[in-house]
Design an enzyme around this catalytic site. Sequence first.
Site, PDB file in Angstrom:
ATOM      1  N   PRO A 148      54.678  46.721  29.492  1.00 55.48           N
ATOM      2  CG  PRO A 148      55.010  48.594  28.120  1.00 55.48           C
ATOM      3  CD  PRO A 148      55.130  48.136  29.546  1.00 55.48           C
ATOM      4  CB  ILE A 177      46.844  51.434  33.854  1.00 56.34           C
ATOM      5  CG1 ILE A 177      48.303  51.006  33.718  1.00 56.34           C
ATOM      6  CG2 ILE A 177      46.532  51.894  35.271  1.00 56.34           C
ATOM      7  CD1 ILE A 177      48.671  49.730  34.458  1.00 56.34           C
ATOM      8  CB  THR A 178      41.573  49.086  35.238  1.00 51.78           C
ATOM      9  OG1 THR A 178      41.755  47.847  34.540  1.00 51.78           O
ATOM     10  CG2 THR A 178      40.090  49.349  35.410  1.00 51.78           C
ATOM     11  CD  GLU A 261      43.603  42.221  40.395  1.00 54.02           C
ATOM     12  OE1 GLU A 261      43.514  42.591  39.201  1.00 54.02           O
ATOM     13  OE2 GLU A 261      44.665  42.263  41.047  1.00 54.02           O
ATOM     14  N   GLY A 358      20.059  33.760  19.217  1.00 57.93           N
ATOM     15  CA  GLY A 358      20.061  33.819  17.758  1.00 57.93           C
ATOM     16  C   GLY A 358      20.624  35.125  17.229  1.00 57.93           C
TER      17      GLY A 358
END
Length: 398
Positions: A148, A177-178, A261, A358
């Site tokens: 954090p 965290i994925t 990554e 659009g």
Amino acid sequence: MSIVDTPERRQLRELTRAFVTREVLPHLADWERAGEVPRELHATAAKIGLLGIGFPESVGGSGGDLLDSILVTEEIIRSGGSSGLIAALFTHGIALPHMVAAAGGQSGGLLRGRLGGGQLRGDDDLIDRYVRPTLAGTMIGALAITEPDGGSDVAAIRTTARRDGDHYVVNGSKTYITSGVRADFVTTAVCTDFPGSGELSLLVIDKGTPGFTVGRRLEKLGWHCSDTAELSFVDVRVPVTNRIGEENTGFLAIMQHFAAERLSLATQAYATAQRCVELATRWCRDRATFGRPLASRQLIRHRLAEMHTRAEAARAYVHEVAARVAAGEPVVTEVAMAKNVAVAACDQVVDQALQLHGGFGYLRDAEVERHYRDARILGIGGGTTEIMNEIIAKGMGL
């Protein structure tokens, strides 16, 4: 011939496209609303060999190298998938490499163009308990580094792991965290000295371990089908046997695998740009205003030409850098440049693609709208654009 245009890789591209068409496109909108992809998708991708691309057969993978992984990522997005889908389905690409490299005695992992390799030793137990089941699609892993109050400052990690006999006692928290909600285990960066010392180790922590809590599911701007969580550790006892490699080698391992990554995120960026060029071109050919197709107007044609140029230039540079990484060259600066180049191209192209659509482009039913939302994370994840610029500046001797 392109480095990703060989007979074998053309077959891999066709396999990937068929997988997306059959298993992903009919359901992606539902997964976006659900906030996650089903576990069954992992098993399906593993069965046809896609989940294990880039991992050696000796650990349960499908073989191949970094360039094969890039090809799969590119083709999933260009076939109508998304970077959010990549994040959800291929989280093991950041959760497993450290284990494979430690077991194979190669800390370089993807920096050597192929994960692991050689005779396995030392961490074989982690391979059998986590790597093989994950590559078979029966387990899901996540990587927990960000905290954090830490952001991109990996050395400042404050989650601690105190040695107590045959266990570590872990205390701290992680965020963003994925796959943190669905993960069966989390490869976790911990400080094995005083908080913020930079003396880091990697521990594999099982979901369900007393004191390990998966917090709230984080709602995001994009990547809706990729679940993201906060994690909390309160006196969590983790066996020493769940440590990856030697103690206090975690920082180096993390840094080494950042290259793969970042190249994956760069690939997602240029592939998203390419897909949006295709969507915008199709729309401008079909959409008529004032009695003429949009594509008949010089202004529109030139805008599409500029978008196409940016996307293709980014793709070429990412491929060049990836080939050098696969060859084992230490190209940290170039990897950072590749990520920034691809992200900048993606940002520009996606914005223009939505503009060309659009009012329809602003609707949730428009594929380009999803790419517009998903693209924003690419300049943040894996090291922000600003961090990449700092790496580039250091490479310039500044």
